[in-house]
Design an enzyme around this catalytic site. Structure first.
Site, PDB file in Angstrom:
ATOM      1  N   SER A   1       0.819  -1.218   0.000  1.00 28.38           N
ATOM      2  CA  SER A   1       0.000   0.000   0.000  1.00 28.38           C
ATOM      3  C   SER A   1       0.849   1.263   0.000  1.00 28.38           C
ATOM      4  O   SER A   1       0.372   2.343  -0.331  1.00 28.38           O
ATOM      5  CB  SER A   1      -0.913   0.019   1.228  1.00 28.38           C
ATOM      6  OG  SER A   1      -0.141   0.038   2.426  1.00 28.38           O
TER       7      SER A   1
ATOM      8  N   ARG B   1      16.699   2.152   0.067  1.00 27.08           N
ATOM      9  CA  ARG B   1      15.955   3.401  -0.019  1.00 27.08           C
ATOM     10  C   ARG B   1      16.036   4.228   1.265  1.00 27.08           C
ATOM     11  O   ARG B   1      15.586   5.361   1.297  1.00 27.08           O
ATOM     12  CB  ARG B   1      14.502   3.127  -0.393  1.00 27.08           C
ATOM     13  CG  ARG B   1      13.621   2.601   0.699  1.00 27.08           C
ATOM     14  CD  ARG B   1      12.157   2.629   0.270  1.00 27.08           C
ATOM     15  NE  ARG B   1      11.303   2.188   1.357  1.00 27.08           N
ATOM     16  CZ  ARG B   1      10.449   1.184   1.256  1.00 27.08           C
ATOM     17  NH1 ARG B   1      10.343   0.505   0.133  1.00 27.08           N
ATOM     18  NH2 ARG B   1       9.698   0.847   2.301  1.00 27.08           N
TER      19      ARG B   1
ATOM     20  N   ALA C   1      14.073  -3.236  12.312  1.00 25.79           N
ATOM     21  CA  ALA C   1      13.461  -4.235  11.435  1.00 25.79           C
ATOM     22  C   ALA C   1      13.109  -5.456  12.268  1.00 25.79           C
ATOM     23  O   ALA C   1      14.000  -6.113  12.820  1.00 25.79           O
ATOM     24  CB  ALA C   1      14.418  -4.599  10.307  1.00 25.79           C
ATOM     25  N   THR C   2      11.829  -5.755  12.376  1.00 27.67           N
ATOM     26  CA  THR C   2      11.388  -6.878  13.211  1.00 27.67           C
ATOM     27  C   THR C   2      11.302  -8.179  12.432  1.00 27.67           C
ATOM     28  O   THR C   2      10.988  -9.216  13.007  1.00 27.67           O
ATOM     29  CB  THR C   2      10.008  -6.577  13.819  1.00 27.67           C
ATOM     30  OG1 THR C   2       9.074  -6.345  12.756  1.00 27.67           O
ATOM     31  CG2 THR C   2      10.064  -5.361  14.721  1.00 27.67           C
TER      32      THR C   2
ATOM     33  N   HIS D   1      14.593  -2.466   0.917  1.00 29.95           N
ATOM     34  CA  HIS D   1      14.272  -1.568   2.025  1.00 29.95           C
ATOM     35  C   HIS D   1      15.515  -0.793   2.453  1.00 29.95           C
ATOM     36  O   HIS D   1      15.463   0.417   2.675  1.00 29.95           O
ATOM     37  CB  HIS D   1      13.728  -2.373   3.209  1.00 29.95           C
ATOM     38  CG  HIS D   1      12.237  -2.421   3.277  1.00 29.95           C
ATOM     39  ND1 HIS D   1      11.505  -1.534   4.019  1.00 29.95           N
ATOM     40  CD2 HIS D   1      11.338  -3.244   2.686  1.00 29.95           C
ATOM     41  CE1 HIS D   1      10.219  -1.808   3.897  1.00 29.95           C
ATOM     42  NE2 HIS D   1      10.088  -2.846   3.088  1.00 29.95           N
TER      43      HIS D   1
ATOM     44  N   GLU E   1      18.154  -5.227  13.761  1.00 27.27           N
ATOM     45  CA  GLU E   1      17.147  -6.271  13.539  1.00 27.27           C
ATOM     46  C   GLU E   1      16.856  -6.939  14.867  1.00 27.27           C
ATOM     47  O   GLU E   1      17.675  -7.679  15.410  1.00 27.27           O
ATOM     48  CB  GLU E   1      17.655  -7.284  12.513  1.00 27.27           C
ATOM     49  CG  GLU E   1      17.829  -6.694  11.121  1.00 27.27           C
ATOM     50  CD  GLU E   1      18.338  -7.695  10.106  1.00 27.27           C
ATOM     51  OE1 GLU E   1      18.744  -8.802  10.519  1.00 27.27           O
ATOM     52  OE2 GLU E   1      18.345  -7.379   8.910  1.00 27.27           O
TER      53      GLU E   1
END
Length: 422
Positions: free
Chosen positions: A242, A283, A262-263, A280, A292
């Site tokens: 989305s 960008r 980051a999970t 990811h 993480e």
């Protein structure tokens, strides 16, 4: 100092001539913008908009008192119109200072593209910075402060005019160096058709702690402006692809030293997942740090670099971006055995509730800025398994509880952002 913005658009203006895009089609009336040009105290003009004399007249100003015309960037296209009586426009060499008859002082600031930024000091000691389109000051890093030495000493500017949406990293660098703080009036100029005009434009600027004014508007340096405060806690919801992650990242693009959490972790042998993670990372701004982990409570409790150890409440504490709560919940359900019906009833339900309650309590107590991403699921399709329905229900509860602790909740649908709160 008093500034009149004769234009606030990109060099080609808004709408762009002949452009069929939706943003240009809706840039009409007060949303139409000529190329950015700034008239300072009626004496100094930075850049030229088409028909500058008429633009000044529409703003209730005259160019008769202009003693210096400075250009900040190469002007492509047709020859510039220079009204009779105006001084010949010119550029100033980087680092050089000018003293004008009216008492203004101008210093040329090096930028990282062809062009020149200008620092202007008024007779009352106020200072502003003007940057050309698509530019950031050269020599400023993304690091942890260090101070920015400008004309008249270090310290934050009273006003900064720059391409906030085209170069959000420029604002992040200025914040990191101390050239911009919470009291600096940040005005977005050089506005192009990359963002639809109207509410979406103002929403994105407000998220950066910035604002814009219409062509012909006047800005008084040092005058209080009711710019919306950047929310301390924001939840961004949305479905798959989305644009919710991009929206979350955009909300923090103008801030330095963001900690990206980051999970999802790593998945051995899953090349497609590794590609997603790599895209990811690519960008994100280079100055962001990444960790993480699903251990979110300690990160929410930490104040971040630069925080007051007594209160944990500084404005410059590193923001936290969590992507995403759905993966955090998956990990939590794995650890408590929530996918198995017997384990769920034997204590998994209680253990999961304790974890979600602790997370919600941590975001309620958080002092550092937080932007969290989560999936919005369960809008129609009912999962075929009890475990799937359990995850759907628990994620809905988590989103509702987490969102209740946030000043702003956003829903992203087909790349369009709807403000549900804030």
């Amino acid at each position: 100092m008093e500034l009149t913005l004769l234009g606030t658009g990109a060099p080609q203006g808004l709408p762009r001539p002949g452009c069929p895009c939706a943003a240009c089609a809706t840039a009409v009336g007060g949303e139409a913008r000529a190329a950015t040009a700034v008239l300072i105290d009626g004496a100094l003009l930075i850049d030229l908009t088409p028909g500058p004399a008429f633009a000044a007249a529409r703003a209730g100003q005259s160019l008769a008192g202009v003693r210096q015309v400075l250009l900040s960037h190469p002007h492509d296209g047709p020859a510039m119109e220079v009204p009779a009586g105006l001084p010949t426009p010119g550029r100033v060499a980087d680092g050089r200072e000018l003293a004008l008859l009216g008492g203004h002082r101008v210093r040329a600031i090096a930028v990282d593209i062809p062009g020149t930024g200008y620092e202007v000091g008024g007779v009352d000691g106020q200072r502003l910075l003007y940057l050309p389109p698509g530019a950031a000051p050269a020599g400023l890093g993304n690091g942890n402060g260090g101070g920015y030495e400008g004309m008249g000493g270090s310290g934050p500017y009273d006003l900064v005019l720059l391409d906030v949406l085209g170069r959000p990293d420029a604002l992040a660098r200025l914040r990191a160096s101390g050239a911009v703080d919470a009291a600096t009036d940040v005005v977005g100029v050089h506005i192009d058709h990359t963002v639809p005009p109207g509410p979406e434009l103002h929403r994105r600027l407000a998220a950066a702690g910035a604002r814009t004014v219409p062509d012909g508007g006047t800005v008084v340096v040092g005058e209080y402006q009711a710019v919306p405060d950047v929310p301390r806690r924001t939840l961004v919801l949305g479905g798959a692809r989305s644009g919710k992650s991009a929206e979350a990242e955009r909300r923090l693009a103008t801030f330095p030293d963001v900690l990206y959490v980051a999970t999802g972790g790593t998945r051995e042998g899953d090349a497609e997942w590794a590609e997603r993670v790599a895209l990811h990372r690519e960008r994100r701004p280079s100055g962001w740090r990444t960790v993480e982990t699903c251990d979110l409570v300690p990160l929410l409790a930490a104040a971040g670099p630069g925080a007051d150890p007594g209160t944990g409440r500084p404005a410059d504490a590193a923001p936290l971006l969590i992507d995403c709560l759905a993966l955090w919940l998956t990990h939590a359900m794995d650890e408590v055995g929530a996918w198995d019906d017997e384990a769920w009833e034997a204590g998994g339900r209680r253990a999961l509730r304790e974890r979600t309650d602790a997370l919600v309590a941590a975001v309620r107590a958080a002092h550092r800025p937080v932007v969290a991403v989560s999936n919005e699921v369960g809008s129609g399709v009912v999962p075929a398994t009890a475990a799937g329905r359990r995850f759907r229900d628990e994620l809905g509860r988590l989103n509702a509880a987490f969102g209740a602790e946030c000043e702003q909740v956003l829903l992203v649908v087909a790349g369009q952002t709807l403000a549900l709160r804030g």
